[in-house]
Write an enzyme that holds these catalytic residues in place. Structure first.
Site, mmCIF file in Angstrom:
data_model
loop_
_atom_site.group_PDB
_atom_site.id
_atom_site.type_symbol
_atom_site.label_atom_id
_atom_site.label_comp_id
_atom_site.label_asym_id
_atom_site.label_seq_id
_atom_site.Cartn_x
_atom_site.Cartn_y
_atom_site.Cartn_z
ATOM 1 C CG ASN A 211 32.398 36.233 -28.102
ATOM 2 O OD1 ASN A 211 32.544 35.548 -27.100
ATOM 3 N ND2 ASN A 211 33.037 35.968 -29.233
ATOM 4 C CG ASP A 280 30.018 34.353 -36.886
ATOM 5 O OD1 ASP A 280 30.738 33.342 -36.789
ATOM 6 O OD2 ASP A 280 28.854 34.404 -36.450
ATOM 7 C CE LYS A 290 42.946 55.744 -28.326
ATOM 8 N NZ LYS A 290 42.995 56.864 -27.430
ATOM 9 N N PRO A 307 36.487 32.792 -41.567
ATOM 10 C CG PRO A 307 38.507 31.677 -41.290
ATOM 11 C CD PRO A 307 37.912 33.044 -41.369
ATOM 12 C CG ASP A 308 31.668 27.793 -39.682
ATOM 13 O OD1 ASP A 308 32.200 26.963 -38.907
ATOM 14 O OD2 ASP A 308 30.468 28.104 -39.625
ATOM 15 C CG PHE A 326 29.008 24.274 -27.385
ATOM 16 C CD1 PHE A 326 30.035 23.347 -27.478
ATOM 17 C CD2 PHE A 326 28.335 24.415 -26.182
ATOM 18 C CE1 PHE A 326 30.379 22.570 -26.389
ATOM 19 C CE2 PHE A 326 28.676 23.644 -25.087
ATOM 20 C CZ PHE A 326 29.705 22.719 -25.185
ATOM 21 C CE LYS A 340 24.207 28.308 -35.503
ATOM 22 N NZ LYS A 340 24.245 29.117 -34.282
ATOM 23 C CE LYS A 344 28.480 26.144 -37.690
ATOM 24 N NZ LYS A 344 29.256 27.266 -37.196
HETATM 25 N N1 CTP Z 1 32.095 28.293 -35.027
HETATM 26 C C1 CTP Z 1 33.243 28.196 -35.762
HETATM 27 N N2 CTP Z 1 33.663 29.229 -36.538
HETATM 28 C C2 CTP Z 1 32.949 30.363 -36.610
HETATM 29 C C3 CTP Z 1 31.762 30.480 -35.864
HETATM 30 C C4 CTP Z 1 31.360 29.428 -35.089
HETATM 31 O O1 CTP Z 1 33.895 27.164 -35.682
HETATM 32 N N3 CTP Z 1 33.385 31.352 -37.374
HETATM 33 C C5 CTP Z 1 31.665 27.139 -34.222
HETATM 34 C C6 CTP Z 1 31.529 27.385 -32.736
HETATM 35 O O2 CTP Z 1 32.720 27.024 -32.046
HETATM 36 C C7 CTP Z 1 30.372 26.477 -32.338
HETATM 37 C C8 CTP Z 1 29.544 26.401 -33.597
HETATM 38 O O3 CTP Z 1 30.403 26.751 -34.667
HETATM 39 O O4 CTP Z 1 30.794 25.174 -32.011
HETATM 40 C C9 CTP Z 1 28.331 27.265 -33.620
HETATM 41 O O5 CTP Z 1 28.671 28.593 -33.335
HETATM 42 P P1 CTP Z 1 27.602 29.755 -33.491
HETATM 43 O O6 CTP Z 1 28.264 31.069 -33.213
HETATM 44 O O7 CTP Z 1 26.393 29.393 -32.682
HETATM 45 O O8 CTP Z 1 27.200 29.594 -35.015
HETATM 46 P P2 CTP Z 1 27.501 30.356 -36.350
HETATM 47 O O9 CTP Z 1 27.876 29.327 -37.368
HETATM 48 O O10 CTP Z 1 28.435 31.485 -36.163
HETATM 49 O O11 CTP Z 1 26.053 30.864 -36.743
HETATM 50 P P3 CTP Z 1 25.272 32.220 -36.390
HETATM 51 O O12 CTP Z 1 26.258 33.169 -35.796
HETATM 52 O O13 CTP Z 1 24.748 32.659 -37.715
HETATM 53 O O14 CTP Z 1 24.191 31.805 -35.441
#
Ligand code: CTP
Length: 400
Positions: A211, A280, A290, A307-308, A326, A340, A344
Site C-alpha cells: 500500500n 488486511d 513467477k 491477523p489484526d 491510526f 476501531k 482494538k
Molecule cells: N492494524 C493492525 N492490523 C491490521 C490492520 C490494521 O494492527 N491487520 C492497525 C493499524 O496499524 C492502525 C489500525 O489498526 O493502527 C487501523 O488500521 P486500518 O487499516 O485503518 O483499520 P482496519 O482494522 O484494517 O479496518 P478497515 O481496513 O476495515 O478500515
C-alpha cells in the site's frame, strides 16, 4: 511564546538574499530574552555587513577561523559550547550539503560540527535547488540525525521564480526555536514502540501486495519520542526514509511478521503507537515460481484475512500500558475511527481523511483528529513533525 533568560543562541547566517531577514529574527529572539551570537559565512557578508549583526547583537561577529577577534581562544569551540540552540537562518544548499556530509571548512561549518546543542536550520533557496534530489537527501540525512528543519514556504522568490524555497516567516522560525528550547524531556524513563510503514505480502517470488504508506508519520513520532527522552523501538516496514539515530530498528515485511515482532517487544513497552499500515489480506498460496500470463484468461488470486495486530495486542494490554492506533479513512472518518478505538482496545486513535489535500500518503503534512474515550481534538493542517508532538502531548495527558 514563553521566555528563557540568558539563553544563548548561536545564529549562523549563510549567503542568500534572505540573509537580511536574519536581522529581524535576531531582534525577535532578543525580545524573548535570548543572547544571540552571530556567525556568518564569507558569502553572507556580501548580502549583509557583519557590522549590522555586530551592532544588533552587541557581540563581535565570527566570520572565519583564521581571524581571531578578541575574546575567544579557540573561537569556534567556545561558541559551539556556549550555544543552547544553534540556528542557521537562512541555510543555503551549500551549508546543508556540508553538514550532511561532515565537511567543516569555515567558521560556521566547524562551529556547528563542534556543538552539542540542538541544531535548527531554515533553508531558503531557488525552487530547483530545494527540490534537487541531493538537497532533499541531505535534508533527510540531517533530520535523521535530529536536526530540526523549518521547511521553506512556497511563494514568489527573489530569482523571479515562484515555488517552494522561500524562507519561512521569521516569527514562525522564532516560535519553533523557542519550542525546541522549552521542550521538556518529558518521556524520560518510558519505553515506546512505534510501528511504521507498509507490509508486503508476496504473490510469487517477484510480486507482492502493498500500500501507499510512506512511514513518514511513524518515523516523525519515533524521532520526537526519542528527542523527548523515551527509549524507542521502531518496527518498520520497507520504506525509503532514514530511521532516526539512537532508536532500536526492527524491520518487518508481512503482517504476520509485524504481529510476531510486536508480540516479542510489547511486554517491555509503556506505550505503543501503531502507525504501520499492515495489509488486511495475503495470498492464500504464494506461487513458488513467477506466475505466467494466461493467454487472455482472467487471473484470480485467492486472498485470506491477516491477523489484526492492534486488536491482538489490545486484547493483552496491561493497565499501565497506553496503546495508540491510526485510522486512515476515506469516508465517515470519525465514526469508523471510534469503532476501531473500541474494537482494538486502544486508548487513543489518530484519525485522518486520507483524501483531504495535505493529508495522507507521501506528503510532509497531515490533518488529524485525536480521539480518546472521553475527548476529541481536531488539529489543523500541520507538518508530520508537529502532529507527532501533539500525539505525544496527548499520550502524556492520558497517562496522568
Ligand atoms: N492494524 C493492525 N492490523 C491490521 C490492520 C490494521 O494492527 N491487520 C492497525 C493499524 O496499524 C492502525 C489500525 O489498526 O493502527 C487501523 O488500521 P486500518 O487499516 O485503518 O483499520 P482496519 O482494522 O484494517 O479496518 P478497515 O481496513 O476495515 O478500515
Amino acid at each position: 511564546m514563553s521566555s528563557k533568560k540568558n539563553t544563548c543562541i548561536v545564529l549562523g547566517v549563510t549567503g542568500g538574499i534572505a540573509a537580511y531577514k536574519a536581522c529581524e529574527l535576531l531582534r525577535l529572539l532578543q525580545k524573548q530574552g535570548m543572547d544571540v551570537y552571530v556567525v556568518m559565512t564569507k558569502h553572507a557578508c556580501q548580502f549583509v555587513a557583519p557590522l549590522t549583526f555586530e551592532t544588533l547583537s552587541g557581540h563581535p561577529v565570527a566570520v572565519d577561523t583564521f581571524e581571531r577577534p578578541a575574546t575567544w581562544e579557540v573561537e569556534h569551540i567556545a561558541l559551539a559550547k556556549r550555544a543552547d540552540l544553534f540556528l542557521i537562518v537562512p541555510a543555503t544548499a551549500n551549508i546543508i550539503g556540508k553538514m550532511a556530509n561532515g565537511i567543516a571548512d569555515d567558521m560556521l561549518s566547524t562551529t556547528v560540527m563542534a556543538t552539542k546543542a540542538p541544531v535548527m536550520i531554515a533553508p531558503a533557496m531557488n525552487t530547483g535547488m530545494w527540490q534537487n534530489p541531493a538537497t532533499q537527501q541531505n535534508i533527510r540525512t540531517l533530520e535523521a540525525r535530529g536536526v530540526h528543519v523549518v521547511a521553506p514556504a512556497t511563494g514568489h522568490l527573489a530569482c523571479g521564480d515562484s515555488g517552494a524555497g522561500k524562507l519561512e516567516d521569521v516569527s514562525v522560525i522564532a516560535e519553533r526555536a523557542l519550542d525546541v528550547l522549552n521542550r521538556k524531556r518529558d518521556l524520560e524513563g518510558l519505553s515506546i514502540m512505534v510501528t511504521a510503514g507498509p507490509t508486503r505480502e508476496a504473490l510469487d517470488p517477484v510480486r507482492y501486495i502493498s500500500n501507499r504508506s510512506s512511514g513518514r508519520m511513524g518515523y516523525a513520532i519515533a524521532r520526537a519520542a526519542q528527542r523527548r527522552g523515551a527509549k524507542v523501538t521502531l518496527l518498520t516496514g520497507p520504506v525509503a526514509i532514514e530511521p532516526p539515530q539512537g532508536v532500536q530498528v526492527v524491520p518487518f515485511l508481512t503482517t504476520q511478521d509485524l504481529l510476531e515482532k510486536s508480540l516479542a517487544h510489547v511486554a517491555e513497552q509503556d506505550i505503543i503507537i501503531q502507525s504501520a499500515a499492515p495489509a488486511d489480506y495475503r495470498a492464500k498460496e504464494i506461487a513458488p515460481q513467477k506466475m505466467k500470463k494466461r493467454g487472455g484468461a482472467d487471473m484470480v488470486i485467492e486472498l485470506v484475512e491477516n491477523p489484526d495486530v492492534a486488536a491482538t495486542l489490545g486484547a493483552g494490554k496491561r493497565a499501565d500500558q497506553t496503546f495508540v492506533g491510526f485510522a486512515a479513512e476515506t469516508n465517515d472518518v470519525l465514526e469508523h475511527a471510534r469503532g476501531k478505538l473500541a474494537k482494538k482496545n486502544l486508548d487513543m486513535i489518530v484519525a485522518n481523511d486520507v483524501t483531504a489535500p495535505g493529508a495522507g500518503f507521501d506528503v510532509n503534512t497531515n490533518i488529524v483528529t485525536l480521539i480518546t474515550k472521553e475527548n476529541m481534538v481536531s488539529l489543523p493542517l500541520l507538518t508530520k513533525d508537529a502532529v507527532a508532538e501533539h500525539i505525544l502531548d496527548g499520550i502524556i495527558s492520558l497517562r496522568k
